[in-house]
Design a protein around this motif. Structure first.
Motif, PDB file in Angstrom:
ATOM      1  N   GLY A 114       0.815  -1.210   0.000  1.00 19.16           N
ATOM      2  CA  GLY A 114       0.000   0.000   0.000  1.00 19.16           C
ATOM      3  C   GLY A 114       0.847   1.257   0.000  1.00 19.16           C
ATOM      4  O   GLY A 114       0.435   2.286   0.521  1.00 19.16           O
ATOM      5  N   ALA A 115       2.050   1.175  -0.578  1.00 16.96           N
ATOM      6  CA  ALA A 115       2.984   2.293  -0.546  1.00 16.96           C
ATOM      7  C   ALA A 115       3.651   2.467  -1.900  1.00 16.96           C
ATOM      8  O   ALA A 115       3.933   1.484  -2.585  1.00 16.96           O
ATOM      9  CB  ALA A 115       4.052   2.068   0.521  1.00 16.96           C
ATOM     10  N   ASN A 116       3.889   3.708  -2.264  1.00 13.21           N
ATOM     11  CA  ASN A 116       4.655   4.008  -3.472  1.00 13.21           C
ATOM     12  C   ASN A 116       6.124   4.092  -3.102  1.00 13.21           C
ATOM     13  O   ASN A 116       6.481   4.264  -1.936  1.00 13.21           O
ATOM     14  CB  ASN A 116       4.160   5.324  -4.068  1.00 13.21           C
ATOM     15  N   ALA A 117       6.992   3.959  -4.087  1.00 13.63           N
ATOM     16  CA  ALA A 117       8.428   4.080  -3.861  1.00 13.63           C
ATOM     17  C   ALA A 117       9.063   4.718  -5.071  1.00 13.63           C
ATOM     18  O   ALA A 117       8.644   4.487  -6.207  1.00 13.63           O
ATOM     19  CB  ALA A 117       9.053   2.708  -3.606  1.00 13.63           C
ATOM     20  N   ALA A 118      10.077   5.528  -4.836  1.00 14.32           N
ATOM     21  CA  ALA A 118      10.838   6.130  -5.922  1.00 14.32           C
ATOM     22  C   ALA A 118      11.781   5.089  -6.517  1.00 14.32           C
ATOM     23  O   ALA A 118      12.047   4.044  -5.924  1.00 14.32           O
ATOM     24  CB  ALA A 118      11.635   7.325  -5.401  1.00 14.32           C
ATOM     25  N   SER A 119      12.295   5.367  -7.702  1.00 20.54           N
ATOM     26  CA  SER A 119      13.262   4.462  -8.327  1.00 20.54           C
ATOM     27  C   SER A 119      14.456   4.259  -7.401  1.00 20.54           C
ATOM     28  O   SER A 119      15.023   5.214  -6.882  1.00 20.54           O
ATOM     29  CB  SER A 119      13.738   5.035  -9.655  1.00 20.54           C
ATOM     30  N   GLY A 120      14.822   3.006  -7.170  1.00 23.56           N
ATOM     31  CA  GLY A 120      15.965   2.701  -6.324  1.00 23.56           C
ATOM     32  C   GLY A 120      15.701   2.797  -4.842  1.00 23.56           C
ATOM     33  O   GLY A 120      16.622   2.635  -4.036  1.00 23.56           O
ATOM     34  N   GLU A 121      14.466   3.011  -4.445  1.00 25.34           N
ATOM     35  CA  GLU A 121      14.125   3.123  -3.027  1.00 25.34           C
ATOM     36  C   GLU A 121      13.686   1.765  -2.490  1.00 25.34           C
ATOM     37  O   GLU A 121      12.979   1.010  -3.159  1.00 25.34           O
ATOM     38  CB  GLU A 121      13.007   4.141  -2.820  1.00 25.34           C
ATOM     39  N   GLY A 122      14.103   1.458  -1.260  1.00 25.95           N
ATOM     40  CA  GLY A 122      13.744   0.201  -0.630  1.00 25.95           C
ATOM     41  C   GLY A 122      12.803   0.409   0.542  1.00 25.95           C
ATOM     42  O   GLY A 122      12.974   1.361   1.318  1.00 25.95           O
ATOM     43  N   LEU A 123      11.819  -0.472   0.679  1.00 22.24           N
ATOM     44  CA  LEU A 123      10.898  -0.464   1.806  1.00 22.24           C
ATOM     45  C   LEU A 123      11.218  -1.658   2.690  1.00 22.24           C
ATOM     46  O   LEU A 123      11.265  -2.799   2.216  1.00 22.24           O
ATOM     47  CB  LEU A 123       9.447  -0.563   1.334  1.00 22.24           C
ATOM     48  N   VAL A 124      11.453  -1.419   3.969  1.00 20.62           N
ATOM     49  CA  VAL A 124      11.688  -2.504   4.917  1.00 20.62           C
ATOM     50  C   VAL A 124      10.320  -2.999   5.380  1.00 20.62           C
ATOM     51  O   VAL A 124       9.572  -2.271   6.035  1.00 20.62           O
ATOM     52  CB  VAL A 124      12.542  -2.045   6.105  1.00 20.62           C
ATOM     53  N   LEU A 125      10.005  -4.250   5.036  1.00 26.84           N
ATOM     54  CA  LEU A 125       8.667  -4.796   5.254  1.00 26.84           C
ATOM     55  C   LEU A 125       8.696  -5.945   6.255  1.00 26.84           C
ATOM     56  O   LEU A 125       9.660  -6.709   6.324  1.00 26.84           O
ATOM     57  CB  LEU A 125       8.082  -5.311   3.936  1.00 26.84           C
ATOM     58  N   ARG A 126       7.589  -6.042   7.009  1.00 29.43           N
ATOM     59  CA  ARG A 126       7.381  -7.156   7.925  1.00 29.43           C
ATOM     60  C   ARG A 126       5.894  -7.478   7.940  1.00 29.43           C
ATOM     61  O   ARG A 126       5.055  -6.579   7.818  1.00 29.43           O
ATOM     62  CB  ARG A 126       7.851  -6.774   9.334  1.00 29.43           C
ATOM     63  N   MET A 127       5.574  -8.759   8.093  1.00 30.59           N
ATOM     64  CA  MET A 127       4.172  -9.137   8.223  1.00 30.59           C
ATOM     65  C   MET A 127       3.738  -8.933   9.669  1.00 30.59           C
ATOM     66  O   MET A 127       4.352  -9.485  10.596  1.00 30.59           O
ATOM     67  CB  MET A 127       3.968 -10.597   7.809  1.00 30.59           C
ATOM     68  N   GLY A 128       2.697  -8.130   9.868  1.00 35.38           N
ATOM     69  CA  GLY A 128       2.215  -7.839  11.207  1.00 35.38           C
ATOM     70  C   GLY A 128       1.438  -9.001  11.802  1.00 35.38           C
ATOM     71  O   GLY A 128       1.054  -9.955  11.112  1.00 35.38           O
ATOM     72  N   SER A 129       1.179  -8.903  13.087  1.00 40.74           N
ATOM     73  CA  SER A 129       0.492  -9.978  13.803  1.00 40.74           C
ATOM     74  C   SER A 129      -0.940 -10.173  13.339  1.00 40.74           C
ATOM     75  O   SER A 129      -1.521 -11.242  13.515  1.00 40.74           O
ATOM     76  CB  SER A 129       0.524  -9.700  15.306  1.00 40.74           C
ATOM     77  N   GLN A 130      -1.528  -9.144  12.745  1.00 41.40           N
ATOM     78  CA  GLN A 130      -2.894  -9.224  12.246  1.00 41.40           C
ATOM     79  C   GLN A 130      -2.949  -9.554  10.757  1.00 41.40           C
ATOM     80  O   GLN A 130      -4.002  -9.405  10.123  1.00 41.40           O
ATOM     81  CB  GLN A 130      -3.625  -7.901  12.513  1.00 41.40           C
ATOM     82  N   GLY A 131      -1.832  -9.985  10.201  1.00 41.28           N
ATOM     83  CA  GLY A 131      -1.793 -10.311   8.783  1.00 41.28           C
ATOM     84  C   GLY A 131      -1.695  -9.102   7.885  1.00 41.28           C
ATOM     85  O   GLY A 131      -2.004  -9.184   6.692  1.00 41.28           O
ATOM     86  N   ASN A 132      -1.258  -7.979   8.434  1.00 44.84           N
ATOM     87  CA  ASN A 132      -1.100  -6.749   7.661  1.00 44.84           C
ATOM     88  C   ASN A 132       0.376  -6.516   7.381  1.00 44.84           C
ATOM     89  O   ASN A 132       1.238  -6.778   8.223  1.00 44.84           O
ATOM     90  CB  ASN A 132      -1.663  -5.554   8.435  1.00 44.84           C
ATOM     91  N   VAL A 133       0.673  -6.054   6.175  1.00 45.47           N
ATOM     92  CA  VAL A 133       2.058  -5.765   5.801  1.00 45.47           C
ATOM     93  C   VAL A 133       2.453  -4.414   6.390  1.00 45.47           C
ATOM     94  O   VAL A 133       1.802  -3.397   6.133  1.00 45.47           O
ATOM     95  CB  VAL A 133       2.239  -5.762   4.273  1.00 45.47           C
ATOM     96  N   GLU A 134       3.510  -4.414   7.179  1.00 45.64           N
ATOM     97  CA  GLU A 134       3.988  -3.191   7.833  1.00 45.64           C
ATOM     98  C   GLU A 134       5.218  -2.662   7.106  1.00 45.64           C
ATOM     99  O   GLU A 134       6.145  -3.421   6.812  1.00 45.64           O
ATOM    100  CB  GLU A 134       4.358  -3.478   9.293  1.00 45.64           C
ATOM    101  N   THR A 135       5.223  -1.360   6.805  1.00 45.72           N
ATOM    102  CA  THR A 135       6.408  -0.694   6.261  1.00 45.72           C
ATOM    103  C   THR A 135       7.122  -0.039   7.424  1.00 45.72           C
ATOM    104  O   THR A 135       6.648   0.947   7.992  1.00 45.72           O
ATOM    105  CB  THR A 135       6.020   0.348   5.200  1.00 45.72           C
TER     106      THR A 135
END
Length: 219
Positions: free
Chosen positions: A190-211
């Motif tokens: 649910g997030a945009n990113a610029a070219s070459g940008e990295g998002l650190v992601l984790r799956m939350g306890s409620q099954g939601n993707v956390e940035t």
């Protein structure tokens, strides 16, 4: 459901050979990304994260850092696009290739080595991963750019990515690198990113993707 009215590589019908109007969601994402960049995100998600904090999260592990490929000027792929044939695709510019190398240099300076490097089959993603990490990445179809009229394939790939993120989140002291496309990141996180940008992601306890954080390497 109608068959795919667009040639391969026309994710939204915006290329010269596409006569069918774009899907509204994709048109909105593409237009907003071009005009506003990170303005699509909530204010707290746009807050700058210092690189040392990103490094700490990666050392802690249990995360994936998912990059949008490095700078590849243009919009979508040209008519006649074919996977496996880079000459038919939109590719990294010289600035993008230098940006990819700088991504790798940041990881080396931090003493960080991913447990896995996976990439979309598109050449601009494969090249980003190879130039950054000095190895041939895992070619992973689930990270590929969505194509076609229906969302069936995109939904199936998204489910694969969510399961893989869940598995990665349960493995401390290791992290993975994924290299993909703006639309995939938008669908997954649910997030945009610029070219070459990295998002650190984790799956939350409620099954939601956390940035959790962002790593922006300028072109």
């Amino acid at each position: 459901m109608p068959s795919n009215p667009w040639p391969d590589g026309c994710a939204t019908g915006r290329c010269a050979a596409c006569a069918t109007p774009a899907l509204p969601r994709r048109a909105l994402l593409a237009g907003a990304a071009a005009g506003a960049g990170l303005a699509l995100l909530p204010r707290q998600a746009r807050a700058a994260i210092e690189a040392p904090e990103v490094a700490a999260l990666l050392r802690q592990g249990g995360v994936v850092i998912a990059f949008r490929h490095a700078l590849a000027p243009g919009t979508f792929d040209p008519p006649g696009f074919r996977l496996g044939d880079c000459s038919t695709q939109r590719n990294l510019s010289e600035e993008g290739r230098a940006q990819a190398r700088r991504i790798g240099e940041w990881f080396r300076q931090q003493g960080l080595a991913p447990a896995r490097v996976a990439s979309s089959p598109w050449c601009r993603c494969l090249d980003t991963a190879r130039l950054a990490f000095g190895q041939a990445p895992e070619n992973w179809a689930a990270l590929g750019s969505p194509r076609g009229y229906t969302e069936t394939t995109g939904a199936a790939h998204l489910e694969v990515l969510r399961k893989s993120l869940t598995a990665a989140s349960a493995r401390p002291a290791r992290f993975e690198v994924w290299v993909t496309h703006m639309f995939v990141l938008a669908d997954l996180a649910g997030a945009n990113a610029a070219s070459g940008e990295g998002l650190v992601l984790r799956m939350g306890s409620q099954g939601n993707v956390e940035t959790l954080a962002r790593l922006a390497i300028p072109a």
